[in-house]
Design a protein around this motif. Structure first.
Motif, short mmCIF file in Angstrom:
data_model
loop_
_atom_site.label_atom_id
_atom_site.label_comp_id
_atom_site.label_asym_id
_atom_site.label_seq_id
_atom_site.Cartn_x
_atom_site.Cartn_y
_atom_site.Cartn_z
N VAL A 1 0.87 -1.17 0.00
CA VAL A 1 0.00 0.00 0.00
C VAL A 1 0.91 1.22 0.00
CG1 VAL A 1 -1.77 1.32 1.23
CG2 VAL A 1 -1.87 -1.20 1.19
N VAL A 2 0.75 2.07 -1.00
CA VAL A 2 1.57 3.27 -1.18
C VAL A 2 0.68 4.49 -1.01
CG1 VAL A 2 3.04 4.55 -2.80
CG2 VAL A 2 3.06 2.04 -2.82
N VAL A 3 1.18 5.47 -0.26
CA VAL A 3 0.45 6.71 -0.02
C VAL A 3 1.28 7.87 -0.56
CG1 VAL A 3 -0.51 8.23 1.76
CG2 VAL A 3 -0.61 5.74 2.07
N PRO A 4 0.75 8.60 -1.56
CA PRO A 4 1.46 9.81 -2.00
C PRO A 4 1.58 10.77 -0.82
CG PRO A 4 -0.28 9.24 -3.55
CD PRO A 4 -0.47 8.37 -2.33
N PHE A 5 2.72 11.43 -0.72
CA PHE A 5 2.98 12.24 0.47
C PHE A 5 3.58 13.57 0.08
CE2 PHE A 5 4.74 13.21 4.66
CZ PHE A 5 3.76 12.69 5.49
N ASP A 6 3.09 14.62 0.69
CA ASP A 6 3.63 15.97 0.50
C ASP A 6 4.58 16.22 1.67
OD1 ASP A 6 4.15 18.72 0.53
OD2 ASP A 6 2.11 19.24 -0.11
N PHE A 7 5.88 16.09 1.42
CA PHE A 7 6.85 16.20 2.50
C PHE A 7 6.99 17.63 3.01
CE2 PHE A 7 7.98 12.06 0.82
CZ PHE A 7 8.11 11.34 1.99
N GLU A 8 6.74 18.62 2.15
CA GLU A 8 6.80 20.01 2.61
C GLU A 8 5.69 20.29 3.62
OE1 GLU A 8 7.09 23.11 -0.29
OE2 GLU A 8 8.61 22.02 -1.43
N ALA A 9 4.50 19.80 3.33
CA ALA A 9 3.37 20.01 4.22
C ALA A 9 3.35 18.98 5.37
CB ALA A 9 2.05 19.92 3.44
N GLY A 10 4.09 17.88 5.19
CA GLY A 10 4.15 16.86 6.22
C GLY A 10 2.89 16.03 6.35
N ARG A 11 2.21 15.77 5.20
CA ARG A 11 0.97 15.00 5.26
C ARG A 11 0.72 14.28 3.93
NH1 ARG A 11 -2.59 18.19 2.40
NH2 ARG A 11 -2.18 20.41 2.44
N PRO A 12 -0.14 13.27 3.97
CA PRO A 12 -0.51 12.58 2.73
C PRO A 12 -1.21 13.54 1.78
CG PRO A 12 -1.22 11.32 4.64
CD PRO A 12 -0.76 12.66 5.14
N ARG A 13 -1.18 13.20 0.51
CA ARG A 13 -1.88 14.00 -0.50
C ARG A 13 -2.72 13.08 -1.37
NH1 ARG A 13 -0.02 13.24 -5.49
NH2 ARG A 13 2.11 12.51 -5.79
N ARG A 14 -3.61 13.66 -2.11
CA ARG A 14 -4.45 12.89 -3.03
C ARG A 14 -3.66 12.51 -4.29
NH1 ARG A 14 -9.65 12.09 -1.91
NH2 ARG A 14 -10.50 13.27 -0.19
N ILE A 15 -4.10 11.46 -4.92
CA ILE A 15 -3.54 11.04 -6.21
C ILE A 15 -4.04 12.02 -7.26
CG2 ILE A 15 -3.60 9.22 -7.96
CD1 ILE A 15 -3.87 7.22 -5.60
N THR A 16 -3.14 12.56 -8.07
CA THR A 16 -3.53 13.54 -9.08
C THR A 16 -4.23 12.85 -10.25
OG1 THR A 16 -1.48 13.39 -10.37
CG2 THR A 16 -1.50 14.95 -8.50
N ALA A 17 -4.90 13.64 -11.07
CA ALA A 17 -5.59 13.11 -12.25
C ALA A 17 -4.60 12.46 -13.21
CB ALA A 17 -6.37 14.22 -12.94
N GLU A 18 -3.43 13.08 -13.39
CA GLU A 18 -2.40 12.52 -14.26
C GLU A 18 -1.90 11.18 -13.73
OE1 GLU A 18 1.69 13.99 -16.46
OE2 GLU A 18 1.29 14.72 -14.44
N GLU A 19 -1.65 11.10 -12.43
CA GLU A 19 -1.19 9.85 -11.82
C GLU A 19 -2.26 8.76 -11.96
OE1 GLU A 19 1.65 11.88 -8.40
OE2 GLU A 19 -0.44 11.43 -7.94
N ARG A 20 -3.51 9.13 -11.71
CA ARG A 20 -4.62 8.18 -11.80
C ARG A 20 -4.73 7.61 -13.22
NH1 ARG A 20 -8.41 6.79 -8.54
NH2 ARG A 20 -7.93 8.49 -7.13
N MET A 21 -4.60 8.47 -14.22
CA MET A 21 -4.70 8.03 -15.60
C MET A 21 -3.59 7.02 -15.92
SD MET A 21 -5.38 10.44 -18.89
CE MET A 21 -3.71 11.02 -19.10
N PHE A 22 -2.38 7.31 -15.46
CA PHE A 22 -1.25 6.40 -15.65
C PHE A 22 -1.50 5.07 -14.93
CE2 PHE A 22 2.70 4.79 -13.71
CZ PHE A 22 3.37 4.37 -14.86
N LEU A 23 -1.91 5.13 -13.68
CA LEU A 23 -2.10 3.92 -12.86
C LEU A 23 -3.23 3.05 -13.38
CD1 LEU A 23 -1.61 5.59 -9.38
CD2 LEU A 23 -0.03 3.97 -10.49
N GLU A 24 -4.26 3.66 -13.93
CA GLU A 24 -5.40 2.90 -14.46
C GLU A 24 -4.96 1.96 -15.58
OE1 GLU A 24 -8.41 2.30 -13.59
OE2 GLU A 24 -8.85 3.86 -12.12
#
Length: 153
Positions: free
Chosen positions: A107-130
């Motif tokens: 299980v992989v969670v995209p993470f925003d290290f600057e904000a120090g929290r998980p982030r949502r999967i972007t539309a571009e990433e989702r299209m690639f992963l699909e």
């Protein structure tokens, strides 16, 4: 649905005192394949997909048979079994032409290290992963592991 194929060399130092690849080394094999899949195959030139970082939330590994050192690499086949709003599950098989040595998932969670929290999967990433999502395994199971189509790198 395509599958990503990663050719993973075996290193002499991967073996343990029992003469086979140590169980903990398989985590490194999975990581190499996952990084190759998510970063090297990220869509488009200049794309920032997956570059913001990610964290591993869970590993699950089934060790099916011992793997001993040899000069021929093993193949790590990778695909997506679950795609949520802020996490995804990557499935793997570590194998050669004759045997499957390991079946695993992460299980992989995209993470925003600057904000120090998980982030949502972007539309571009989702299209690639699909493109690599196994619709039969959308519930998270690994199924029979037989590929429908493979993408060699």
């Amino acid at each position: 649905m395509a599958r990503h194929l990663y050719s993973c060399p075996l290193r002499w130092s991967d073996m343990d005192a029992f003469g086979h690849v140590n169980n903990a080394v398989f985590i490194r094999y999975l990581e190499e394949a996952r990084i190759d899949f998510m970063f090297r195959l990220a869509p488009g030139e200049g794309s920032t997909s997956f570059q913001g970082g990610s964290v591993v939330a869970r590993h699950e590994i089934d060790y099916l048979r011992p793997l001993v050192h040899r000069h021929a690499p093993v193949t790590v086949e990778t695909w997506v079994t679950r795609l949520g709003a802020a996490s995804l599950t990557v499935a793997y098989e570590v194998k050669d032409e004759e045997h499957v040595y390991v079946r695993a998932s992460t299980v992989v969670v995209p993470f925003d290290f600057e904000a120090g929290r998980p982030r949502r999967i972007t539309a571009e990433e989702r299209m690639f992963l699909e493109e690599f999502r196994d619709a039969e395994e959308a519930g998270g199971g690994r199924g029979d592991g037989s590929p429908k189509e493979a993408v060699a790198v």
